[in-house]
Design a protein around this motif. Sequence first.
Motif, PDB file in Angstrom:
ATOM      1  N   UNK A   1     -35.393 -86.831 -45.339  1.00  0.00           N
ATOM      2  CA  UNK A   1     -36.347 -87.366 -44.365  1.00  0.00           C
ATOM      3  C   UNK A   1     -37.787 -87.094 -44.798  1.00  0.00           C
ATOM      4  N   UNK A   2     -38.032 -85.954 -45.391  1.00  0.00           N
ATOM      5  CA  UNK A   2     -39.378 -85.628 -45.881  1.00  0.00           C
ATOM      6  C   UNK A   2     -39.789 -86.619 -46.970  1.00  0.00           C
ATOM      7  N   UNK A   3     -38.892 -86.884 -47.906  1.00  0.00           N
ATOM      8  CA  UNK A   3     -39.175 -87.822 -48.999  1.00  0.00           C
ATOM      9  C   UNK A   3     -39.478 -89.215 -48.463  1.00  0.00           C
ATOM     10  N   UNK A   4     -38.822 -89.583 -47.367  1.00  0.00           N
ATOM     11  CA  UNK A   4     -39.032 -90.902 -46.770  1.00  0.00           C
ATOM     12  C   UNK A   4     -40.272 -90.960 -45.888  1.00  0.00           C
ATOM     13  N   UNK A   5     -40.900 -89.800 -45.657  1.00  0.00           N
ATOM     14  CA  UNK A   5     -42.070 -89.762 -44.788  1.00  0.00           C
ATOM     15  C   UNK A   5     -41.717 -89.795 -43.315  1.00  0.00           C
TER      16      UNK A   5
ATOM     17  N   UNK B   1     -37.566 -84.986 -40.191  1.00  0.00           N
ATOM     18  CA  UNK B   1     -37.617 -83.863 -41.115  1.00  0.00           C
ATOM     19  C   UNK B   1     -37.778 -82.542 -40.380  1.00  0.00           C
ATOM     20  N   UNK B   2     -38.675 -82.522 -39.411  1.00  0.00           N
ATOM     21  CA  UNK B   2     -38.863 -81.309 -38.601  1.00  0.00           C
ATOM     22  C   UNK B   2     -37.613 -80.985 -37.791  1.00  0.00           C
ATOM     23  N   UNK B   3     -37.009 -82.020 -37.225  1.00  0.00           N
ATOM     24  CA  UNK B   3     -35.796 -81.825 -36.411  1.00  0.00           C
ATOM     25  C   UNK B   3     -34.690 -81.173 -37.249  1.00  0.00           C
TER      26      UNK B   3
ATOM     27  N   UNK C   1     -39.995 -76.958 -44.198  1.00  0.00           N
ATOM     28  CA  UNK C   1     -40.822 -77.065 -42.985  1.00  0.00           C
ATOM     29  C   UNK C   1     -42.301 -76.917 -43.336  1.00  0.00           C
ATOM     30  N   UNK C   2     -42.606 -76.026 -44.265  1.00  0.00           N
ATOM     31  CA  UNK C   2     -43.986 -75.866 -44.718  1.00  0.00           C
ATOM     32  C   UNK C   2     -44.511 -77.126 -45.382  1.00  0.00           C
ATOM     33  N   UNK C   3     -43.680 -77.741 -46.206  1.00  0.00           N
ATOM     34  CA  UNK C   3     -44.077 -78.986 -46.874  1.00  0.00           C
ATOM     35  C   UNK C   3     -44.288 -80.102 -45.861  1.00  0.00           C
ATOM     36  N   UNK C   4     -43.410 -80.159 -44.868  1.00  0.00           N
ATOM     37  CA  UNK C   4     -43.547 -81.180 -43.829  1.00  0.00           C
ATOM     38  C   UNK C   4     -44.853 -80.990 -43.063  1.00  0.00           C
ATOM     39  N   UNK C   5     -45.136 -79.754 -42.679  1.00  0.00           N
ATOM     40  CA  UNK C   5     -46.390 -79.476 -41.956  1.00  0.00           C
ATOM     41  C   UNK C   5     -47.599 -79.781 -42.827  1.00  0.00           C
ATOM     42  N   UNK C   6     -47.497 -79.496 -44.119  1.00  0.00           N
ATOM     43  CA  UNK C   6     -48.595 -79.789 -45.036  1.00  0.00           C
ATOM     44  C   UNK C   6     -48.836 -81.298 -45.091  1.00  0.00           C
ATOM     45  N   UNK C   7     -47.761 -82.070 -45.184  1.00  0.00           N
ATOM     46  CA  UNK C   7     -47.898 -83.524 -45.221  1.00  0.00           C
ATOM     47  C   UNK C   7     -48.460 -84.075 -43.915  1.00  0.00           C
TER      48      UNK C   7
END
Length: 175
Positions: free
Chosen positions: A99-103, A108-110, A135-141
């Motif tokens: 999900x992170x890769x797909x934006x 992703x957070x869920x 989760x850190x990468x998701x928050x960064x994005x």
Amino acid sequence: KMHWKKGIARLLNLKGLMVGDTGNSMQARVYFQMSYEVQKQIDNKFGMISSLNNIGRDYQRESNFSAALDYYFKALTIAEEIKNDEQIALVGTNLTASYLTQGNYLKGLEYGEMTLKHAELSHSSNNIGKALQLLGTTKMDLKDTAASKIYFSKALKVYEDIDNPSAIAQVLSDM
């Protein structure tokens, strides 16, 4: 000669990993699927999860996210059926990364939070670290720098505690 199905399934899975490393995704999936079929015959749930997860990861490498998610969810269903928190967390890291890769940051957070919960329940340090890092990468994005720093710092601590230099380097690079 031994008719040792569990060993045959394991070998097929390993062959899939080796062939996949050469870039031959289609042949890797053939081996993973063969492994899955043998695992299914002997009702080895852990092996079934592994094979399905590897098929998903193979599709993920090709950016075929729909197929990847399909296999990840099949693996997750089995992990939930056997109520194994470590396997749920393992599959969850792949769902989160997909999900992170797909934006798709909300999904992703869920799944990142779900992964972290099950990783903590199973005391799986590697999965805890990976969930925190994702989760850190998701928050960064999402441009939430403060939250990303907190997640990355927690992931770094986990990896330092288990002395995982490769993961430490990855987190430091993310930070």
